[in-house]
Design an enzyme around this catalytic site. Structure first.
Site, PDB file in Angstrom:
ATOM      1  N   TYR A  31       0.823  -1.206   0.000  1.00 12.77           N
ATOM      2  CA  TYR A  31       0.000   0.000   0.000  1.00 12.77           C
ATOM      3  C   TYR A  31       0.857   1.256   0.000  1.00 12.77           C
ATOM      4  CZ  TYR A  31       0.748   1.237   4.918  1.00 12.77           C
ATOM      5  OH  TYR A  31       1.308   1.647   6.094  1.00 12.77           O
ATOM      6  N   ARG A  50       7.409   3.768  -5.470  1.00 14.90           N
ATOM      7  CA  ARG A  50       7.599   2.895  -4.311  1.00 14.90           C
ATOM      8  C   ARG A  50       6.553   1.782  -4.285  1.00 14.90           C
ATOM      9  NH1 ARG A  50       7.873   5.505   1.606  1.00 14.90           N
ATOM     10  NH2 ARG A  50       5.643   5.721   1.237  1.00 14.90           N
ATOM     11  N   LYS A 149       6.561  -1.826   1.576  1.00 16.33           N
ATOM     12  CA  LYS A 149       5.457  -1.210   2.338  1.00 16.33           C
ATOM     13  C   LYS A 149       4.278  -2.176   2.236  1.00 16.33           C
ATOM     14  CE  LYS A 149       3.438   3.312   3.108  1.00 16.33           C
ATOM     15  NZ  LYS A 149       3.517   3.197   4.570  1.00 16.33           N
ATOM     16  N   GLU A 182      13.484   2.839  12.982  1.00 17.91           N
ATOM     17  CA  GLU A 182      12.453   3.835  12.650  1.00 17.91           C
ATOM     18  C   GLU A 182      11.275   3.688  13.600  1.00 17.91           C
ATOM     19  OE1 GLU A 182      10.779   3.003   8.772  1.00 17.91           O
ATOM     20  OE2 GLU A 182      10.793   0.844   9.140  1.00 17.91           O
TER      21      GLU A 182
HETATM   22  N1  PMP Z   1       8.385   4.106   8.267  1.00 19.66           N
HETATM   23  C1  PMP Z   1       7.249   3.398   8.321  1.00 19.66           C
HETATM   24  C2  PMP Z   1       7.274   2.045   8.952  1.00 19.66           C
HETATM   25  C3  PMP Z   1       6.062   3.917   7.781  1.00 19.66           C
HETATM   26  O1  PMP Z   1       4.933   3.205   7.842  1.00 19.66           O
HETATM   27  C4  PMP Z   1       6.069   5.207   7.215  1.00 19.66           C
HETATM   28  C5  PMP Z   1       4.800   5.799   6.665  1.00 19.66           C
HETATM   29  N2  PMP Z   1       4.600   5.450   5.344  1.00 19.66           N
HETATM   30  C6  PMP Z   1       7.290   5.917   7.166  1.00 19.66           C
HETATM   31  C7  PMP Z   1       8.426   5.330   7.702  1.00 19.66           C
HETATM   32  C8  PMP Z   1       7.368   7.271   6.508  1.00 19.66           C
HETATM   33  O2  PMP Z   1       7.260   7.161   5.112  1.00 19.66           O
HETATM   34  P1  PMP Z   1       6.745   8.362   4.195  1.00 19.66           P
HETATM   35  O3  PMP Z   1       7.616   9.536   4.488  1.00 19.66           O
HETATM   36  O4  PMP Z   1       6.927   7.867   2.810  1.00 19.66           O
HETATM   37  O5  PMP Z   1       5.322   8.619   4.562  1.00 19.66           O
END
Ligand code: PMP
Length: 296
Positions: A31, A50, A149, A182
């Site tokens: 997603y 992505r 993702k 993260e």
């Molecule tokens: N890490 C994780 C595990 C996430 O789910 C997200 C949200 N998509 C992010 C980092 C941040 O990604 P983005 O800047 O592309 O929203």
């Protein structure tokens, strides 16, 4: 509210997916979450790239070209008259008999949902939010690579449960080597002695679109940066901490476990630079020609 489901816009009540869908049965799918500013989907190409990368990493073929998905996203926004919104684009393996074999599912299920984006409380940005380091470790790259993702979010949910118990807004996960990775829905940054630090992709993280832009903006602003391996003590001894994602943008952190931080200049500077970039992007897209909205 209208939802895009497999090529059609249907009222939300009718937007139902089979109990045999492998997304439901096994978390088998991918997603994206996107943000819409004044009718423009921010960094749409990067998000779709992505999505296709995630789907190829799980051997799932999306039966549409990028442009088709772009138009479908805009059609979903228009159907719901949404100009400042949050979009969730889900692609699951699809409906099939019970069993893990992806070949049991002839066609993926594709869903686009758009909702008005409720602003985060101002106090979050003014006072900062709290983090806690979870006991749950981030998935091994060699198991379920965090770069994918995927719909399989239990790793993050377990860490989120810990954060809720600790009374914090977001959890930070370490990898099996005890290195920082993260948050459950965000990437992590901190500064120390004027150097902006963030765990590298090799630590096992999602390649956040916001993270990527912040790195570019930091370098453009002449900041010193270190992408690498860090331990929890590096975070505790940091001067400033913030997290990033598509909807939060740059969110200052005032507390990690027992440690407190002021909201410093680097965080403010980068959030401002990010906002400037958003405004320029929106203006550019609008200047490119007639939009699907037909308002220019
Ligand atoms: N890490 C994780 C595990 C996430 O789910 C997200 C949200 N998509 C992010 C980092 C941040 O990604 P983005 O800047 O592309 O929203």
């Amino acid at each position: 509210m209208y939802v895009y489901l497999n090529g059609k816009l249907v009222p939300a009540k009718e937007a139902v997916v089979s109990v045999f869908d492998h997304g439901f049965l096994y978390g088998d799918g991918v997603y994206e979450t996107l943000r819409v500013y004044d009718g423009v989907v921010f960094m749409l190409d990067e998000h779709l790239s992505r999505l296709y990368r995630s789907s190829s990493l799980i051997g799932l073929t999306i039966p549409f070209a990028k442009d088709h998905l772009k138009i479908s996203i805009y059609e979903t926004l228009i159907a719901n008259s949404l100009r400042n919104a949050y979009v969730r684009l889900t692609v699951s393996r699809g409906k099939g008999s019970i069993g893990l074999d992806p070949d049991l599912c002839p066609e993926p299920t594709i869903v686009i949902m758009a909702q008005e984006l409720k602003a985060y409380p101002k106090s979050f940005y003014e006072k900062g939010i709290s983090l806690s380091i979870a006991k749950t470790r981030r998935n091994l790259k060699e198991a379920i690579n965090p770069r994918i993702k995927s719909l399989n979010f239990l790793n993050n949910i377990l860490a989120k449960i810990e954060a809720k118990k600790a009374g914090t807004y977001e959890a930070v996960m370490l990898n099996v080597n005890r290195k920082l990775t993260e948050g459950t829905i965000s990437n992590l940054f901190f500064s120390k002695g004027g150097i902006l630090c963030t765990p590298s992709l090799e630590c096992g993280i999602l390649d956040g679109i916001t993270r990527g832009l912040i790195v570019v903006l930091a370098l453009r602003d002449g900041l010193m940066m270190k992408e690498g391996e860090f331990i929890r003590e590096d975070l505790y001894s940091a001067d400033e901490v913030f997290i990033t994602n598509t909807t939060l943008e740059v969110m200052p952190v005032s507390k990690v476990d027992g440690q407190k931080y002021a909201i410093g200049n680097m965080t403010k500077l980068l959030h401002k630079a990010y906002r400037t970039e958003v405004n320029a992007y929106v203006a550019n897209v609008k200047a490119e020609g007639p939009s699907l909205w037909g308002y220019e």
